[in-house]
Design a protein around this motif. Structure first.
Motif, PDB file in Angstrom:
ATOM      1  N   GLY A 138      32.703 -11.559 -51.335  1.00 58.09           N
ATOM      2  CA  GLY A 138      33.061 -10.580 -52.360  1.00 58.09           C
ATOM      3  C   GLY A 138      32.279  -9.301 -52.207  1.00 58.09           C
ATOM      4  N   SER A 139      32.421  -8.448 -53.197  1.00 57.37           N
ATOM      5  CA  SER A 139      31.800  -7.125 -53.160  1.00 57.37           C
ATOM      6  C   SER A 139      31.150  -6.829 -54.500  1.00 57.37           C
ATOM      7  CB  SER A 139      32.861  -6.065 -52.848  1.00 57.37           C
ATOM      8  OG  SER A 139      32.315  -4.759 -52.914  1.00 57.37           O
ATOM      9  N   LEU A 140      29.861  -6.482 -54.467  1.00 56.97           N
ATOM     10  CA  LEU A 140      29.124  -6.067 -55.659  1.00 56.97           C
ATOM     11  C   LEU A 140      28.828  -4.580 -55.544  1.00 56.97           C
ATOM     12  CD1 LEU A 140      26.510  -8.976 -55.890  1.00 56.97           C
ATOM     13  CD2 LEU A 140      28.733  -8.834 -57.019  1.00 56.97           C
ATOM     14  N   LEU A 141      29.156  -3.835 -56.584  1.00 60.52           N
ATOM     15  CA  LEU A 141      28.943  -2.390 -56.593  1.00 60.52           C
ATOM     16  C   LEU A 141      28.137  -1.985 -57.819  1.00 60.52           C
ATOM     17  CD1 LEU A 141      32.606  -1.277 -55.757  1.00 60.52           C
ATOM     18  CD2 LEU A 141      30.668  -1.323 -54.170  1.00 60.52           C
ATOM     19  N   THR A 142      27.237  -1.038 -57.628  1.00 61.85           N
ATOM     20  CA  THR A 142      26.530  -0.451 -58.749  1.00 61.85           C
ATOM     21  C   THR A 142      26.495   1.054 -58.568  1.00 61.85           C
ATOM     22  OG1 THR A 142      24.529  -0.594 -60.113  1.00 61.85           O
ATOM     23  CG2 THR A 142      24.212  -0.631 -57.720  1.00 61.85           C
ATOM     24  N   VAL A 143      26.011   1.757 -59.582  1.00 58.15           N
ATOM     25  CA  VAL A 143      26.074   3.222 -59.585  1.00 58.15           C
ATOM     26  C   VAL A 143      24.678   3.809 -59.740  1.00 58.15           C
ATOM     27  CG1 VAL A 143      27.039   5.262 -60.717  1.00 58.15           C
ATOM     28  CG2 VAL A 143      28.387   3.149 -60.597  1.00 58.15           C
ATOM     29  N   SER A 144      24.328   4.714 -58.839  1.00 56.58           N
ATOM     30  CA  SER A 144      23.027   5.371 -58.871  1.00 56.58           C
ATOM     31  C   SER A 144      23.215   6.885 -58.920  1.00 56.58           C
ATOM     32  CB  SER A 144      22.209   4.953 -57.639  1.00 56.58           C
ATOM     33  OG  SER A 144      20.886   5.465 -57.721  1.00 56.58           O
ATOM     34  N   ARG A 182      29.001  -8.691 -50.130  1.00 53.51           N
ATOM     35  CA  ARG A 182      28.496  -7.364 -49.781  1.00 53.51           C
ATOM     36  C   ARG A 182      27.973  -6.661 -51.034  1.00 53.51           C
ATOM     37  NH1 ARG A 182      33.606  -7.588 -48.635  1.00 53.51           N
ATOM     38  NH2 ARG A 182      34.169  -5.593 -49.582  1.00 53.51           N
ATOM     39  N   VAL A 183      26.952  -5.832 -50.849  1.00 47.29           N
ATOM     40  CA  VAL A 183      26.358  -5.097 -51.972  1.00 47.29           C
ATOM     41  C   VAL A 183      26.201  -3.646 -51.556  1.00 47.29           C
ATOM     42  CG1 VAL A 183      24.467  -4.968 -53.624  1.00 47.29           C
ATOM     43  CG2 VAL A 183      25.066  -7.178 -52.603  1.00 47.29           C
ATOM     44  N   ALA A 229      37.172   1.561 -54.602  1.00 51.74           N
ATOM     45  CA  ALA A 229      38.294   0.714 -54.191  1.00 51.74           C
ATOM     46  C   ALA A 229      38.177   0.345 -52.719  1.00 51.74           C
ATOM     47  CB  ALA A 229      39.616   1.426 -54.469  1.00 51.74           C
ATOM     48  N   PHE A 230      37.778   1.299 -51.897  1.00 53.53           N
ATOM     49  CA  PHE A 230      37.574   1.012 -50.471  1.00 53.53           C
ATOM     50  C   PHE A 230      36.487  -0.042 -50.283  1.00 53.53           C
ATOM     51  CE2 PHE A 230      34.830   2.035 -46.788  1.00 53.53           C
ATOM     52  CZ  PHE A 230      35.675   1.611 -45.773  1.00 53.53           C
ATOM     53  N   LEU A 231      35.366   0.108 -50.992  1.00 51.89           N
ATOM     54  CA  LEU A 231      34.256  -0.833 -50.835  1.00 51.89           C
ATOM     55  C   LEU A 231      34.557  -2.209 -51.434  1.00 51.89           C
ATOM     56  CD1 LEU A 231      31.268   1.579 -51.550  1.00 51.89           C
ATOM     57  CD2 LEU A 231      31.891   0.562 -49.345  1.00 51.89           C
ATOM     58  N   ALA A 232      35.522  -2.270 -52.341  1.00 47.40           N
ATOM     59  CA  ALA A 232      35.943  -3.563 -52.883  1.00 47.40           C
ATOM     60  C   ALA A 232      36.962  -4.246 -51.987  1.00 47.40           C
ATOM     61  CB  ALA A 232      36.533  -3.372 -54.281  1.00 47.40           C
ATOM     62  N   SER A 233      37.547  -3.498 -51.067  1.00 50.57           N
ATOM     63  CA  SER A 233      38.628  -4.021 -50.238  1.00 50.57           C
ATOM     64  C   SER A 233      38.103  -4.652 -48.951  1.00 50.57           C
ATOM     65  CB  SER A 233      39.602  -2.896 -49.878  1.00 50.57           C
ATOM     66  OG  SER A 233      39.062  -2.072 -48.851  1.00 50.57           O
ATOM     67  N   THR A 240      27.636  -3.239 -45.873  1.00 52.66           N
ATOM     68  CA  THR A 240      26.786  -3.720 -46.967  1.00 52.66           C
ATOM     69  C   THR A 240      25.432  -3.041 -46.889  1.00 52.66           C
ATOM     70  OG1 THR A 240      26.050  -5.715 -48.159  1.00 52.66           O
ATOM     71  CG2 THR A 240      25.791  -5.727 -45.761  1.00 52.66           C
ATOM     72  N   GLY A 241      24.758  -2.962 -48.014  1.00 59.53           N
ATOM     73  CA  GLY A 241      23.442  -2.334 -48.053  1.00 59.53           C
ATOM     74  C   GLY A 241      23.474  -0.824 -47.937  1.00 59.53           C
TER      75      GLY A 241
END
Length: 254
Positions: A138-144, A182-183, A229-233, A240-241
């Motif tokens: 899967g894909s984990l996303l956060t916002v900085s 992936r993160v 959306a790209f990083l979730a796909s 990653t990273g």
């Protein structure tokens, strides 16, 4: 063509239609994902509910990371409804106003700890809860924000907090990589969101980014959503990273 057909995503952090999380949710839905969407509390619900309905959200649940059991209940609802989770967007941040507006050296221990808990450690908690639901990866996303790397006037306590979030994301990427999870970190330029309005001198940040950036315009929530959306796909299966700037290049200008 980005496709999220057959994928389930959890979006945490929509406050209104100007939220970065909403821009991302729109992009996720446009790509075909089924979405679970959270709202902070009963006060926030009327602002978020119409957006969740417009996004055809299959699951709409409360999630206040400061309320014991609230976060766990949200993930339990995801598991019950879908039996899996393919991607997660963590887009929440908070610092008490006196600590955000003042000097870092004057920040209170309580304010600093609360900002770190809500803005950073909550992502670790979400990653722990998401892991068993991502059996197929899967894909984990956060916002900085750029203030995690360089000093930005008036960003105060959120600078070191976002720096901690970015560093934590790298460690998560390393730890969860063997599970196919992936993160990545989204780092938009200044965007006129409700949260950003609490930063003193924020309009100056907007004007400065537009003036100094190579393209002389500002990225918006739709631009962040497209990258999310790209990083979730599956197109980003070997990414990653990363700390990904979506700021029209303003971070490269001294």
């Amino acid at each position: 063509m980005i496709s999220l057909e057959g994928k389930v995503g959890l979006v945490v952090g929509i406050a209104n239609d100007h939220s970065i999380a909403y821009g991302c949710a729109k992009a996720f839905r446009a790509a075909g994902a089924a979405l679970a969407i959270t709202y902070l509390n009963d006060k926030a619900r009327p602002f978020v509910a119409p957006l969740a309905e417009g996004l055809q959200s299959d699951l709409f649940v409360p999630c206040d990371v400061e309320v014991d059991g609230n976060l766990e209940a949200a993930f339990a609802a995801v598991e019950k409804r879908y039996g899996k989770l393919d991607f997660l967007l963590h887009s929440i941040a908070y610092a008490p106003k006196p600590d955000l507006g003042g000097r870092l050296v004057d920040s209170s221990a309580g304010g600093f700890a609360r900002a770190m808990d809500i803005s950073c450690h909550s992502f670790l908690r979400m990653a722990r809860l998401a892991e068993p639901l991502m059996a197929d990866g899967g894909s984990l996303l956060t916002v900085s924000y750029y203030g995690a790397e360089k000093v930005v006037e008036h960003y105060g306590v959120m600078g070191p907090v976002k720096a901690a979030l970015e560093c934590a994301s790298l460690y998560l990427a390393n730890e969860l990589g063997p599970r196919g999870i992936r993160v990545n970190v989204l780092s938009p330029g200044p965007i006129a969101t409700r949260a950003a309005s609490g930063i003193p001198g924020f309009n100056d940040l907007l004007n400065d980014a537009e003036k100094r950036g190579p393209t002389h315009h500002l990225a918006g929530i739709g631009d962040v959503g497209a990258m999310a959306a790209f990083l979730a796909s599956d197109l980003s299966r070997n990414m990653t990273g990363n700390i990904v700037f979506i700021d029209a290049g303003s971070h490269i200008v001294a």
